[in-house]
Scaffold this active site. Sequence first.
Site, mmCIF file in Angstrom:
data_model
loop_
_atom_site.group_PDB
_atom_site.id
_atom_site.type_symbol
_atom_site.label_atom_id
_atom_site.label_comp_id
_atom_site.label_asym_id
_atom_site.label_seq_id
_atom_site.Cartn_x
_atom_site.Cartn_y
_atom_site.Cartn_z
ATOM 1 N N GLN A 151 0.770 -1.244 0.000
ATOM 2 C CA GLN A 151 0.000 0.000 0.000
ATOM 3 C C GLN A 151 0.806 1.302 0.000
ATOM 4 O O GLN A 151 0.489 2.238 -0.739
ATOM 5 C CB GLN A 151 -0.965 0.017 1.212
ATOM 6 N N LEU A 170 8.751 -8.294 -14.919
ATOM 7 C CA LEU A 170 10.201 -8.326 -15.097
ATOM 8 C C LEU A 170 10.832 -9.032 -13.906
ATOM 9 O O LEU A 170 10.596 -8.632 -12.756
ATOM 10 C CB LEU A 170 10.712 -6.869 -15.154
ATOM 11 N N LYS A 227 16.003 -10.440 -11.057
ATOM 12 C CA LYS A 227 17.104 -11.235 -10.516
ATOM 13 C C LYS A 227 17.813 -12.039 -11.622
ATOM 14 O O LYS A 227 18.825 -12.662 -11.370
ATOM 15 C CB LYS A 227 16.598 -12.143 -9.404
ATOM 16 N N GLU A 230 1.462 -1.465 8.203
ATOM 17 C CA GLU A 230 0.641 -0.362 8.721
ATOM 18 C C GLU A 230 0.609 -0.238 10.260
ATOM 19 O O GLU A 230 0.998 0.770 10.835
ATOM 20 C CB GLU A 230 -0.789 -0.554 8.191
ATOM 21 N N ASP A 283 0.617 3.624 6.038
ATOM 22 C CA ASP A 283 0.788 3.268 4.623
ATOM 23 C C ASP A 283 0.519 4.438 3.676
ATOM 24 O O ASP A 283 1.427 5.078 3.179
ATOM 25 C CB ASP A 283 -0.147 2.112 4.265
ATOM 26 N N GLY A 313 -7.964 19.947 19.929
ATOM 27 C CA GLY A 313 -7.494 21.321 20.016
ATOM 28 C C GLY A 313 -8.162 22.048 21.173
ATOM 29 O O GLY A 313 -8.451 21.445 22.211
ATOM 30 N N GLY A 314 -8.449 23.312 20.982
ATOM 31 C CA GLY A 314 -9.030 24.113 22.049
ATOM 32 C C GLY A 314 -10.551 23.991 22.149
ATOM 33 O O GLY A 314 -11.165 24.579 23.031
HETATM 34 N N1 CAO Z 1 11.935 -9.577 -9.646
HETATM 35 C C1 CAO Z 1 12.683 -10.317 -8.816
HETATM 36 N N2 CAO Z 1 12.674 -10.157 -7.487
HETATM 37 C C2 CAO Z 1 11.859 -9.227 -7.001
HETATM 38 C C3 CAO Z 1 11.050 -8.423 -7.808
HETATM 39 C C4 CAO Z 1 11.102 -8.625 -9.188
HETATM 40 N N3 CAO Z 1 10.375 -7.905 -10.035
HETATM 41 N N4 CAO Z 1 10.338 -7.584 -7.031
HETATM 42 C C5 CAO Z 1 10.705 -7.866 -5.763
HETATM 43 N N5 CAO Z 1 11.607 -8.852 -5.728
HETATM 44 C C6 CAO Z 1 12.273 -9.456 -4.580
HETATM 45 C C7 CAO Z 1 13.196 -8.501 -3.886
HETATM 46 O O1 CAO Z 1 14.424 -8.415 -4.517
HETATM 47 C C8 CAO Z 1 13.268 -9.136 -2.511
HETATM 48 O O2 CAO Z 1 14.123 -10.232 -2.553
HETATM 49 P P1 CAO Z 1 15.275 -10.547 -1.445
HETATM 50 O O3 CAO Z 1 14.633 -10.425 -0.108
HETATM 51 O O4 CAO Z 1 15.701 -11.933 -1.787
HETATM 52 O O5 CAO Z 1 16.348 -9.577 -1.606
HETATM 53 C C9 CAO Z 1 11.839 -9.618 -2.356
HETATM 54 O O6 CAO Z 1 11.280 -9.771 -3.626
HETATM 55 C C10 CAO Z 1 10.926 -8.585 -1.679
HETATM 56 O O7 CAO Z 1 11.218 -8.565 -0.399
HETATM 57 P P2 CAO Z 1 10.398 -7.656 0.622
HETATM 58 O O8 CAO Z 1 11.226 -7.663 1.859
HETATM 59 O O9 CAO Z 1 10.099 -6.329 0.094
HETATM 60 O O10 CAO Z 1 9.018 -8.440 0.744
HETATM 61 P P3 CAO Z 1 8.283 -9.069 2.009
HETATM 62 O O11 CAO Z 1 7.011 -9.591 1.489
HETATM 63 O O12 CAO Z 1 9.144 -10.013 2.765
HETATM 64 O O13 CAO Z 1 8.009 -7.809 2.974
HETATM 65 C C11 CAO Z 1 7.145 -5.637 3.504
HETATM 66 C C12 CAO Z 1 6.958 -6.924 2.712
HETATM 67 C C13 CAO Z 1 6.063 -4.655 3.099
HETATM 68 C C14 CAO Z 1 7.048 -5.960 5.014
HETATM 69 C C15 CAO Z 1 8.533 -5.059 3.183
HETATM 70 O O14 CAO Z 1 8.625 -4.874 1.793
HETATM 71 C C16 CAO Z 1 8.826 -3.738 3.871
HETATM 72 O O15 CAO Z 1 9.101 -3.676 5.061
HETATM 73 N N6 CAO Z 1 8.792 -2.647 3.086
HETATM 74 C C17 CAO Z 1 9.146 -1.334 3.563
HETATM 75 C C18 CAO Z 1 8.078 -0.754 4.419
HETATM 76 C C19 CAO Z 1 6.770 -0.690 3.689
HETATM 77 O O16 CAO Z 1 6.636 -0.087 2.649
HETATM 78 N N7 CAO Z 1 5.766 -1.288 4.298
HETATM 79 C C20 CAO Z 1 4.421 -0.987 3.864
HETATM 80 C C21 CAO Z 1 3.793 -2.041 3.169
HETATM 81 S S1 CAO Z 1 2.141 -1.571 2.954
HETATM 82 O O17 CAO Z 1 1.422 -2.190 4.290
#
Ligand code: CAO
Length: 416
Positions: A17, A72, A75, A140, A169, A248-249
């Site tokens: 989000q 895409l 990796k 969030e 978010d 507020g006030g």
């Molecule tokens: N091709 C190949 N790999 C891809 C890709 C693509 N097009 N898009 C994403 N990936 C891979 C990334 O390289 C990563 O791989 P590695 O961990 O092996 O390096 C992985 O997918 C994504 O990892 P992630 O940590 O972003 O995903 P997650 O589901 O484990 O975590 C979240 C999700 C939201 C907790 C984390 O992304 C995060 O903390 N983001 C920052 C804070 C944030 O924006 N949170 C709000 C989310 S909205 O509620």
Amino acid sequence: MSKPLEGIKIIDFTHVQAGPACTQLLAWFGADVIKVERPGSGDVTRNQLRDIPDADALYFTMLNSNKRSLTLDTKTQEGKEVLEKLVRESDVLVENFGPGALDRMGFSWERLNELNPKLIMASVKGFSDGHHYDDLKVYENVAQCAGGAASTTGFWDGPPTVSAAALGDSNTGMHLAIGILTAIIGRGQTGRGQKVAVSMQDSVINLCRVKLRDQQRLDRIGYLEEYPQYPHGEFSDVVPRGGNAGGGGQPGWVLKCKGWETDPNAYIYFTIQGHAWEPICRALGKPEWISDPNYATAQARQPHIFDIFATIEAWLADKTKYEAVDILRKFDIPCAPVLSMKEIANDPSLRASGTIVEVPHKERGSYLTVGSPIKFSGLKPEITGSPLLGEHTDEILAELGYSKDQIANLHASRSV
Ligand code: CAO
């Protein structure tokens, strides 16, 4: 009608989000937002909380309108080459992966800056760089807790409470959009891109600034006169949860209207603005309160503010929330009905203003989504449906100069 962000190309490497809310806003205003997603799966929200089997979930469609989708695998070597080409031709790259993910992929800020010094890189993380929690993944509610919102929301006799509003978010996404637009203006001055980073914790804190105000007042004087705890209850050394008190006030509270016994939203929010005391007394049929020393000033009213609210509730008992607001608006009293999401979805004014819109979708038929909350005199954002996974892959690759054969090879290697 011209779209001010037309010509700005954005690589939308976002998911869930916080990031998608930012890039959707920029797409509404004319930017070419290319959502880059993993082949086969895409943004996780396409599949989360589905209401129609095999069709993109509303969680996805409501955060990704007006965008194009490119699948895409960044990796693979071939995928990395496509991304490099895209970076060279784009203005902004937005991402909200977990900490370090982009570096591990080989696209650190230093590398991006080397590929395209004009590129603006915009990131959302849970905590800011260098923070002792900067390695944490964040969603969030985690951000609402870390940003002070949860400790100050809810009732004093209940636990910390999160808000339904996406303070962690979408709010962070809006901060990031402001950062990106600022960096675009900055680039016009310097010719160079820069990194823009917004943390979810910081964005929540920015919205909780009045609670930081209250902490300092509490530290100094030991009480907060606008909180329900004053003057009969106890204050500790931290800002308490104040229920529905006005921040507020002006004291305010959520008050019951006719039908509250069966309708969970038969309430209004009523604000007692100091200078509106006289009209309030007239509206309530209590003209004697206007000059009564127990009621005439805000300070005099505060010790028995809940008795005053109870009197107002008695007055509201035979009025629906809409009837009550129709009477109170004539007396210039700041108030509103508590609206359910169903009422908001069907509100003709919100439809007319474009705040709630119905858009077509290739798989879902039409669906309801949010339109721009920002209104311009020279731009009426036209909201379009979200893209299917990879809907624009070939089109975008062709724009990057790939031939039909090269595109076929990229498909064959599963890089797109
Ligand atoms: N091709 C190949 N790999 C891809 C890709 C693509 N097009 N898009 C994403 N990936 C891979 C990334 O390289 C990563 O791989 P590695 O961990 O092996 O390096 C992985 O997918 C994504 O990892 P992630 O940590 O972003 O995903 P997650 O589901 O484990 O975590 C979240 C999700 C939201 C907790 C984390 O992304 C995060 O903390 N983001 C920052 C804070 C944030 O924006 N949170 C709000 C989310 S909205 O509620």
